[in-house]
Design a protein around this motif. Structure first.
Motif, PDB file in Angstrom:
ATOM      1  N   GLN A  98      73.371 -53.333   9.654  1.00  0.00           N
ATOM      2  CA  GLN A  98      72.651 -54.122  10.662  1.00  0.00           C
ATOM      3  C   GLN A  98      72.980 -55.598  10.422  1.00  0.00           C
ATOM      4  O   GLN A  98      73.910 -56.126  11.007  1.00  0.00           O
ATOM      5  N   GLY A 100      74.232 -56.674   7.652  1.00  0.00           N
ATOM      6  CA  GLY A 100      75.464 -56.611   6.869  1.00  0.00           C
ATOM      7  C   GLY A 100      75.368 -57.175   5.462  1.00  0.00           C
ATOM      8  O   GLY A 100      76.347 -57.136   4.715  1.00  0.00           O
ATOM      9  N   PHE A 101      74.195 -57.669   5.091  1.00  0.00           N
ATOM     10  CA  PHE A 101      74.097 -58.320   3.787  1.00  0.00           C
ATOM     11  C   PHE A 101      74.313 -57.334   2.631  1.00  0.00           C
ATOM     12  O   PHE A 101      75.005 -57.635   1.661  1.00  0.00           O
ATOM     13  N   CYS A 134      68.722 -51.806   1.119  1.00  0.00           N
ATOM     14  CA  CYS A 134      69.043 -52.382   2.425  1.00  0.00           C
ATOM     15  C   CYS A 134      67.758 -52.992   2.985  1.00  0.00           C
ATOM     16  O   CYS A 134      66.821 -52.265   3.301  1.00  0.00           O
TER      17      CYS A 134
HETATM   18  S1  FES Z   1      72.203 -54.049   6.821  1.00  0.00           S
HETATM   19 FE1  FES Z   1      70.855 -55.714   6.461  1.00  0.00          FE
HETATM   20  S2  FES Z   1      70.427 -55.530   4.347  1.00  0.00           S
HETATM   21 FE2  FES Z   1      71.430 -53.702   4.808  1.00  0.00          FE
END
Ligand code: FES
Ligand code: FES
Length: 166
Positions: A98, A100-101, A134
């Motif tokens: 989502q 992407g972090f 996540c």
């Molecule tokens: S996609 Fe946002 S922290 Fe995992």
């Protein structure tokens, strides 16, 4: 002090502070920013990389401890022809991210998981990634992505960590 290691297939030697963490070495000295820092306390897995074939939370390891090692980060996963590695390819196709972090760490942890268990069950994927958090809680599609990568890797034989920096 001097440290020498191979990062994504390239040998390098750098002067570093003895207290420098591997994650800071990768981001600030080597300039590879894909590896994220989420907690700095070994909790979230955002900083996961592969060191000598094993997944490691790079905020837990000093750069000095990786001296002489082979390190692979997310940037090292593409082949020479630019083809996407099956694990990030599966995260892409299954919408396994989502914000992407967490994704770089999730991808590297998934590669380690699939190296140890090329055909995991849904439950085994969930257990294998329990060290990676996540914050968007997108776990369902992350698990789908790893299962899809397992299928692709089984067909292509390219999910082993020994091949990730090829
Ligand atoms: S996609 Fe946002 S922290 Fe995992
Ligand atoms: S930043 Fe290393 S585990 Fe969270």
């Amino acid at each position: 002090m001097q440290v020498s290691m191979t990062v994504n297939g390239q040998s390098r030697t750098d002067d570093v502070e003895p207290r420098l963490l591997l994650v800071h070495y990768l981001r600030e000295v080597v300039g590879l920013r894909a590896t994220n820092i989420g907690c700095d306390t070994t909790s979230c897995g955002a900083c996961t990389v592969i060191v000598d074939g094993l997944t490691v939370k790079s905020c837990t390891v000093l750069a000095a401890q990786a001296d002489g090692s082979e390190v692979t980060t997310l940037e090292g996963l593409s082949g020479k022809d630019g083809a996407m590695h099956p694990v990030p390819a599966a995260f892409h196709s299954e919408h396994g991210l989502q914000c992407g972090f967490c994704t770089p760490g999730m991808v590297m942890a998934s590669i380690g998981l699939l190296k140890d268990n090329p055909h995991p069950t849904d439950r085994e994927v969930r257990e294998g990634l329990e060290g990676n958090l996540c914050r968007c809680t997108g776990y369902h599609n992350i698990v789908k992505a790893v299962l899809k990568a397992a299928e692709a890797g089984a067909a292509a034989g390219t999910v082993g960590a020994s091949e990730v920096s090829a």
